[in-house]
Design a protein around this motif. Structure first.
Motif, PDB file in Angstrom:
ATOM      1  N   GLY A 160     -53.587  -3.122  11.801  1.00 34.66           N
ATOM      2  CA  GLY A 160     -52.876  -4.161  11.086  1.00 34.66           C
ATOM      3  C   GLY A 160     -51.403  -4.182  11.467  1.00 34.66           C
ATOM      4  N   VAL A 161     -50.720  -5.234  11.069  1.00 38.94           N
ATOM      5  CA  VAL A 161     -49.283  -5.378  11.334  1.00 38.94           C
ATOM      6  C   VAL A 161     -48.547  -5.173  10.019  1.00 38.94           C
ATOM      7  N   ASP A 162     -47.665  -4.202   9.961  1.00 33.36           N
ATOM      8  CA  ASP A 162     -47.021  -3.849   8.699  1.00 33.36           C
ATOM      9  C   ASP A 162     -45.612  -4.419   8.563  1.00 33.36           C
ATOM     10  N   SER A 163     -45.321  -5.494   9.288  1.00 36.91           N
ATOM     11  CA  SER A 163     -44.020  -6.150   9.220  1.00 36.91           C
ATOM     12  C   SER A 163     -44.209  -7.656   9.271  1.00 36.91           C
ATOM     13  N   ILE A 164     -43.678  -8.375   8.288  1.00 36.30           N
ATOM     14  CA  ILE A 164     -43.742  -9.838   8.295  1.00 36.30           C
ATOM     15  C   ILE A 164     -43.028 -10.387   9.517  1.00 36.30           C
ATOM     16  N   GLU A 165     -41.902  -9.791   9.874  1.00 34.13           N
ATOM     17  CA  GLU A 165     -41.119 -10.274  11.008  1.00 34.13           C
ATOM     18  C   GLU A 165     -41.919 -10.171  12.304  1.00 34.13           C
ATOM     19  N   ILE A 166     -42.592  -9.043  12.516  1.00 32.69           N
ATOM     20  CA  ILE A 166     -43.379  -8.869  13.732  1.00 32.69           C
ATOM     21  C   ILE A 166     -44.589  -9.798  13.723  1.00 32.69           C
ATOM     22  N   LEU A 167     -45.256  -9.899  12.579  1.00 36.17           N
ATOM     23  CA  LEU A 167     -46.409 -10.787  12.465  1.00 36.17           C
ATOM     24  C   LEU A 167     -46.008 -12.224  12.764  1.00 36.17           C
ATOM     25  N   ALA A 168     -44.877 -12.656  12.212  1.00 36.11           N
ATOM     26  CA  ALA A 168     -44.401 -14.020  12.458  1.00 36.11           C
ATOM     27  C   ALA A 168     -44.036 -14.218  13.922  1.00 36.11           C
ATOM     28  N   ASP A 169     -43.440 -13.216  14.547  1.00 35.72           N
ATOM     29  CA  ASP A 169     -43.130 -13.302  15.973  1.00 35.72           C
ATOM     30  C   ASP A 169     -44.399 -13.548  16.787  1.00 35.72           C
ATOM     31  N   GLN A 170     -45.446 -12.793  16.469  1.00 29.87           N
ATOM     32  CA  GLN A 170     -46.684 -12.884  17.229  1.00 29.87           C
ATOM     33  C   GLN A 170     -47.362 -14.233  17.044  1.00 29.87           C
ATOM     34  N   ILE A 171     -47.387 -14.722  15.811  1.00 28.66           N
ATOM     35  CA  ILE A 171     -48.046 -16.011  15.552  1.00 28.66           C
ATOM     36  C   ILE A 171     -47.237 -17.157  16.141  1.00 28.66           C
ATOM     37  N   ALA A 172     -45.918 -17.089  16.021  1.00 27.26           N
ATOM     38  CA  ALA A 172     -45.072 -18.144  16.586  1.00 27.26           C
ATOM     39  C   ALA A 172     -45.267 -18.247  18.095  1.00 27.26           C
ATOM     40  N   GLU A 173     -45.458 -17.121  18.752  1.00 30.20           N
ATOM     41  CA  GLU A 173     -45.697 -17.138  20.193  1.00 30.20           C
ATOM     42  C   GLU A 173     -46.994 -17.868  20.515  1.00 30.20           C
ATOM     43  N   VAL A 174     -48.016 -17.651  19.685  1.00 27.76           N
ATOM     44  CA  VAL A 174     -49.302 -18.323  19.888  1.00 27.76           C
ATOM     45  C   VAL A 174     -49.172 -19.829  19.673  1.00 27.76           C
TER      46      VAL A 174
ATOM     47  N   LYS B  12     -48.125   2.016  -1.312  1.00 25.53           N
ATOM     48  CA  LYS B  12     -47.977   3.468  -1.403  1.00 25.53           C
ATOM     49  C   LYS B  12     -49.095   4.127  -2.218  1.00 25.53           C
ATOM     50  N   LYS B  13     -49.976   3.328  -2.799  1.00 25.44           N
ATOM     51  CA  LYS B  13     -51.074   3.889  -3.584  1.00 25.44           C
ATOM     52  C   LYS B  13     -52.148   4.467  -2.664  1.00 25.44           C
ATOM     53  N   ASP B  14     -53.010   5.309  -3.234  1.00 30.06           N
ATOM     54  CA  ASP B  14     -54.142   5.801  -2.455  1.00 30.06           C
ATOM     55  C   ASP B  14     -55.169   4.679  -2.314  1.00 30.06           C
ATOM     56  N   ASP B  15     -56.234   4.943  -1.567  1.00 29.59           N
ATOM     57  CA  ASP B  15     -57.228   3.896  -1.305  1.00 29.59           C
ATOM     58  C   ASP B  15     -57.806   3.316  -2.586  1.00 29.59           C
ATOM     59  N   ASP B  16     -58.103   4.179  -3.544  1.00 30.57           N
ATOM     60  CA  ASP B  16     -58.683   3.692  -4.800  1.00 30.57           C
ATOM     61  C   ASP B  16     -57.706   2.783  -5.531  1.00 30.57           C
TER      62      ASP B  16
ATOM     63  N   PRO C 237     -57.131   0.199   6.005  1.00 26.80           N
ATOM     64  CA  PRO C 237     -55.850   0.383   6.713  1.00 26.80           C
ATOM     65  C   PRO C 237     -55.124  -0.939   6.983  1.00 26.80           C
ATOM     66  N   ALA C 238     -55.875  -1.988   7.343  1.00 25.75           N
ATOM     67  CA  ALA C 238     -55.251  -3.285   7.591  1.00 25.75           C
ATOM     68  C   ALA C 238     -54.725  -3.889   6.299  1.00 25.75           C
ATOM     69  N   ILE C 239     -55.477  -3.702   5.215  1.00 28.48           N
ATOM     70  CA  ILE C 239     -55.019  -4.218   3.927  1.00 28.48           C
ATOM     71  C   ILE C 239     -53.743  -3.499   3.495  1.00 28.48           C
ATOM     72  N   ARG C 240     -53.691  -2.194   3.717  1.00 26.28           N
ATOM     73  CA  ARG C 240     -52.470  -1.439   3.412  1.00 26.28           C
ATOM     74  C   ARG C 240     -51.305  -1.962   4.251  1.00 26.28           C
ATOM     75  N   SER C 241     -51.578  -2.284   5.513  1.00 29.41           N
ATOM     76  CA  SER C 241     -50.534  -2.853   6.369  1.00 29.41           C
ATOM     77  C   SER C 241     -50.029  -4.174   5.805  1.00 29.41           C
ATOM     78  N   ASP C 242     -50.946  -5.013   5.315  1.00 30.01           N
ATOM     79  CA  ASP C 242     -50.550  -6.290   4.700  1.00 30.01           C
ATOM     80  C   ASP C 242     -49.610  -6.045   3.526  1.00 30.01           C
ATOM     81  N   TYR C 243     -50.008  -5.141   2.642  1.00 28.08           N
ATOM     82  CA  TYR C 243     -49.181  -4.858   1.466  1.00 28.08           C
ATOM     83  C   TYR C 243     -47.834  -4.247   1.875  1.00 28.08           C
ATOM     84  N   THR C 244     -47.847  -3.405   2.891  1.00 30.60           N
ATOM     85  CA  THR C 244     -46.581  -2.853   3.376  1.00 30.60           C
ATOM     86  C   THR C 244     -45.686  -3.976   3.886  1.00 30.60           C
TER      87      THR C 244
END
Length: 256
Positions: A67-81, A137-141, A169-176
């Motif tokens: 997953g991508v844990d940064s809005i800025e990086i995610l936006a960079d990648q999508i904008a490129e597409v 920062k929470k555990d999986d549960d 892990p990807a969901i945790r990245s989203d929340y991060t």
């Protein structure tokens, strides 16, 4: 008319291709969400609109990717597409985290000379309205409990322990990404914004949604729906009707 840009096979999904459509809608999912969340929107609008749903890494057919844990990086990648998708007027719709991603992608496209017709920012407070949220920062549960409480994740996924642990892990990245995102009040786009919010949303108050007006140099409209964070589930027909009116130009989105 120029042909619609082809699916890149990774980031974009066209569930109901509409190559002759004269307008486009790009949809951005919420934290933990996937492109298929917008399948009903695609089905409803595809006769007149080229509906594209963004697929983030780490879910469904991209579940083996980190997953991508940064809005800025995610936006960079999508904008490129999406760079160069200027063959027809394009509108963005994003729910929750997706609203912020849509805003940041639109900002990047505008900086490169492209234009977004309008941003529909659903279920998310304005970019500069911050809260101290620590779900990442929470555990999986703890994260699973959050997903159940928000009622926006497919129950089949929540009931499949093996699949759930695979995508956590990807969901945790989203929340991060969304919980560490912050924007100054003067960060704006030129596109007009329509802010949609549920009147009982624990994640976004009406006042916080109204502050989207600070982030556009054009007009900002606010519409309040009955419901919580995923008011879309019960008010989907109304939301789709408003989108259809936007594309047909029969009515402006009203202010509540």
């Amino acid at each position: 008319m120029n042909a619609a840009p082809a699916d890149d096979g990774l980031w974009c999904r066209r569930f109901h291709p509409a190559p002759e459509a004269n307008q486009r809608l790009v949809c951005f999912p919420h934290a933990g969400g996937s492109a298929s969340f917008y399948f009903p929107v695609s089905a409803a609008l595809s006769s007149t609109v080229d509906v594209v749903a963004v697929q983030y890494p780490g879910r469904q057919d991209r579940r083996t990717e980190p997953g991508v844990d940064s809005i800025e990086i995610l936006a960079d990648q999508i904008a490129e597409v999406l760079q160069g998708w200027d063959d027809r007027p394009t509108t963005f719709f994003g729910h929750s985290m997706g609203a912020v991603v849509a805003f940041e992608v639109a900002r990047r496209l505008e900086e490169s000379g492209s234009r977004v017709t309008r941003i529909f920012a659903s279920g998310r407070r304005a970019p500069s309205r911050l809260r101290d949220e620590q779900v990442h920062k929470k555990d999986d549960d703890g994260i699973v409990a959050e997903l159940r409480a928000m009622a926006g994740t497919d129950p089949q996924i929540l009931g499949d322990e093996e699949l759930l642990r695979m995508i956590l892990p990807a969901i945790r990245s989203d929340y991060t990404a969304i919980e560490t995102y912050a924007a100054p009040e003067d960060r704006t786009v030129a596109a007009p914004i329509s802010a949609f919010v549920g009147d009982d949303d624990p994640k976004t108050t009406v006042e916080e949604a109204a502050d989207w007006e600070r982030h556009t140099t054009a007009e900002c409209e606010l519409r309040v729906f009955g419901g919580g964070h995923f008011y879309l589930a019960d008010r989907s027909a109304e939301v789709i009707s408003l989108l259809r009116k936007h594309f047909t130009g029969t009515s402006a989105t009203t202010v509540s």
